[in-house]
Design a protein around this motif. Structure first.
Motif, short mmCIF file in Angstrom:
data_model
loop_
_atom_site.label_atom_id
_atom_site.label_comp_id
_atom_site.label_asym_id
_atom_site.label_seq_id
_atom_site.Cartn_x
_atom_site.Cartn_y
_atom_site.Cartn_z
N SER A 159 -73.09 92.29 -52.18
CA SER A 159 -71.93 93.19 -52.27
C SER A 159 -70.80 92.48 -53.00
CB SER A 159 -71.46 93.63 -50.88
OG SER A 159 -70.99 92.53 -50.13
N TYR A 160 -69.86 93.27 -53.51
CA TYR A 160 -68.72 92.75 -54.24
C TYR A 160 -67.45 93.49 -53.81
CZ TYR A 160 -72.17 90.65 -57.39
OH TYR A 160 -73.21 89.93 -57.90
N LYS A 161 -66.40 92.73 -53.58
CA LYS A 161 -65.10 93.33 -53.29
C LYS A 161 -64.34 93.52 -54.59
CE LYS A 161 -61.57 91.12 -51.35
NZ LYS A 161 -60.69 90.47 -50.35
N ASN B 151 -64.05 89.89 -55.82
CA ASN B 151 -64.06 88.90 -54.72
C ASN B 151 -62.84 87.98 -54.81
OD1 ASN B 151 -66.48 89.97 -53.80
ND2 ASN B 151 -67.73 88.51 -54.95
N ASN C 106 -71.74 97.75 -52.19
CA ASN C 106 -73.05 97.12 -52.05
C ASN C 106 -73.88 97.38 -53.30
OD1 ASN C 106 -72.57 96.26 -49.34
ND2 ASN C 106 -73.06 98.34 -48.63
N GLN D 66 -68.74 104.96 -52.41
CA GLN D 66 -67.45 104.34 -52.09
C GLN D 66 -66.30 104.90 -52.93
OE1 GLN D 66 -67.11 102.50 -49.48
NE2 GLN D 66 -69.33 102.45 -49.13
N SER E 90 -60.95 94.88 -56.67
CA SER E 90 -59.54 95.25 -56.67
C SER E 90 -59.31 96.17 -57.86
CB SER E 90 -58.65 94.01 -56.77
OG SER E 90 -57.28 94.37 -56.80
N GLU F 79 -58.63 98.60 -52.84
CA GLU F 79 -59.75 97.68 -52.72
C GLU F 79 -60.96 98.41 -52.17
OE1 GLU F 79 -58.81 94.18 -50.50
OE2 GLU F 79 -57.73 93.26 -52.19
N LYS F 80 -62.10 98.14 -52.78
CA LYS F 80 -63.36 98.75 -52.35
C LYS F 80 -64.44 97.67 -52.33
CE LYS F 80 -62.31 103.30 -54.37
NZ LYS F 80 -62.29 104.08 -53.12
N THR F 81 -65.24 97.67 -51.29
CA THR F 81 -66.40 96.79 -51.23
C THR F 81 -67.64 97.62 -51.53
OG1 THR F 81 -65.39 95.30 -49.62
CG2 THR F 81 -67.79 95.26 -49.79
#
Length: 519
Positions: A185-187, A166, A204, A154, A189, A200-202
């Motif tokens: 998974s985690y979002k 998150n 896993n 990512q 910032s 922003e990246k999500t």
């Protein structure tokens, strides 16, 4: 009437006694938690009094409440030797784990994958104002991204500043837990200094992840000379049958030797330690004029064990197995050679070690054991970075695998490590020869950090300059830092701040001691 009443009371007493007896038979341990605590705490005391390095500092067993919670029992004064931050004496590394479920992960820490991994290591940083006082603003600073993880896919990068997880801001209260919520998974910032914007990246998590401790290797040409560079993040061997990481490291050093590398830059900035045996293999490759009769390290133990060992001659096999590790020519398993260890140290001019406060234990031992041998040949071990942790002591895992009422695993400090000259004077850490802060571009100017292996990265650049004979200006502190470090995920990393014997060796030594005492 009085007789009848007396009879009824006697009968009632008898029936109650029978009921109590039945209850006792049905549940012979009516308060198993209390009983287990008493057993476990007795076990803790007995094992520590046998093996703990500072067993002469322990109070008598009768002075303790054995019904306490085992964690509290283990950590109290009189059990552990309280650490003195001024004198640097005492114990700050022994600990206990509470479940046998961790035995495969902990007692054989070099072999098992992490259950889940976010895919990067990071520091907890707290922003400061213009006066240098901490504010309420926090972030995670990514220091390296792990290979073959979704974080790498990512585009998470070294130097990224994560401000929210998150959609929750990072604070002093939640900084240890936001990325440990057992989510898939985690979002994130992220403040991306390279792009000068927030993205922003999500990401896993990666399940059953096994991290290769050899993160990177390269060869640079410096003024016509070749300099090898290795980022080595843990003294971890891999599965016992093949020791793949030890073998891979020897193959890299063999290639460096064959390609004419004359200076080695060993990046241990995030290496918190690990297996003594892996450090022994690395030092065997780097020591000049290797001789397998020469001692790699010398261990000393508590007064009781050491008194017994001191009665034995130096050539006694028991004393040698307990106290002395020697340089070796090969990595073997069950008498089969897995790989030959190169005599790389013969052609090295100097060894440059990149270090930080996260450089600990087996990393520091490697520096300490090599220095006298390098000095004898007119060579140097040069440290570049920040003061190291200061851990010159090591552990064995102690546990009972056949006791259902004892699920605890102890990692007490058992031995102190010395070089061949019996030097072990780094309990406060090693001071760098060239003091630099790897975060200085970001700290002072808000510039992105260079990737590990980039020749302009702060610590690597300093090492290359030293090889060229240039004087790199020392940066002892940053005048107006943007933030301060307040810990790191590296502190929680499997194997960090450990220097331990392989489980097979520690078991053999313990059995040997018990056998001798039973004679």
């Amino acid at each position: 009437m009085k007789v009848k009443l007396a009879f009824l009371l006697l009968l009632l007493s008898f029936l109650n006694a029978c009921k109590d007896t039945k209850d006792d038979n049905d549940n012979p341990n009516p308060n198993p938690e209390k009983s287990d605590n008493k057993y476990v705490n007795g076990w803790i005391y007995d094992e520590l009094s046998e093996y703990y390095l500072w067993n002469d500092k322990m109070s008598s067993k009768q002075s303790f409440n054995l019904d306490m919670d085992p964690y509290d029992f283990f950590d109290q004064d009189g059990i552990l030797y309280k650490y003195n931050a001024v004198t640097k004496e005492g114990d700050r590394f022994s600990y206990i784990e509470g479940t046998h479920a961790n035995i495969p992960k902990s007692a054989t820490a070099e072999t098992n994958p992490v259950t889940s991994d976010i895919g990067f290591e990071y520091m907890y940083i707290q922003y400061v104002n213009q006066s240098g006082n901490p504010t309420g603003e926090w972030a995670y600073l990514v220091v390296y991204v792990k290979k073959d993880t979704d974080a790498e896919k990512q585009g998470v990068k070294r130097g990224h500043l994560i401000k929210q997880v998150n959609d929750t801001k990072i604070t002093n209260d939640n900084r240890f837990s936001l990325l440990y919520q057992n989510l898939s998974s985690y979002k994130l910032s992220i403040d991306d200094y390279e792009l000068s914007k927030t993205v922003e990246k999500t990401v896993n998590v990666t399940y059953n992840y096994t991290e290769n401790p050899i993160y990177l290797d390269k060869i640079f040409t410096v003024n016509g000379q070749k300099a090898g560079y290795i980022v080595y993040n843990s003294f971890k061997a891999g599965p016992e049958a093949t020791l793949p990481y030890d073998v891979e490291l020897m193959n890299i050093l063999t290639r460096f030797k064959s390609e004419g590398v004359e200076n080695l830059i060993l990046d241990l900035r995030y290496n918190g330690g690990g297996l003594v045996r892996s450090a022994q293999f690395l030092a065997s490759a780097l020591v000049p004029a290797r001789n397998t009769n020469n001692k790699f390290e010398i261990k000393t133990y508590n007064p009781d064990i050491q008194k017994w060992l001191n009665t034995l001659p130096d050539n006694n096999s028991t004393k040698k197995s307990w106290m002395y590790d020697y340089f070796v020519d090969n990595i073997t398993k069950d008498n089969a050679v897995l790989v030959s260890i190169p005599k790389f140290g013969d052609q090295l001019k100097n060894l440059y070690v990149l270090c930080t406060a996260h450089t600990a234990s087996a990393s520091e031992m490697t520096v300490n054991t090599l220095r006298p041998y390098m000095k004898e040949k007119g060579k140097s071990v040069i440290l570049i970075g920040k003061q190291t942790t200061g851990k010159n002591v090591g552990s064995w895992p102690i546990y009972e695998d056949d006791k259902a009422n004892n699920t605890y695993v102890m990692w007490p400090i058992i031995f102190k490590t010395h070089n061949k000259d019996m030097e072990s004077n780094y309990a406060a850490g090693f001071s760098p020869d060239i003091e630099l802060n790897e975060l200085s571009p970001l700290l002072s100017e808000g510039k992105p950090l260079k990737n590990l292996g980039d020749e302009n990265e702060v610590l690597l650049s300093a090492a290359l300059s030293a090889i060229r004979g240039e004087t790199k200006s020392e940066v002892k502190s940053v005048a107006s830092p943007l933030f301060i470090e307040q810990g790191s995920s590296l502190d929680r990393k499997q194997g960090s701040y450990k220097m331990y014997e392989s489980e097979s060796k520690s078991k053999a030594l313990k059995n040997e001691l018990k056998s001798l005492k039973n004679k």
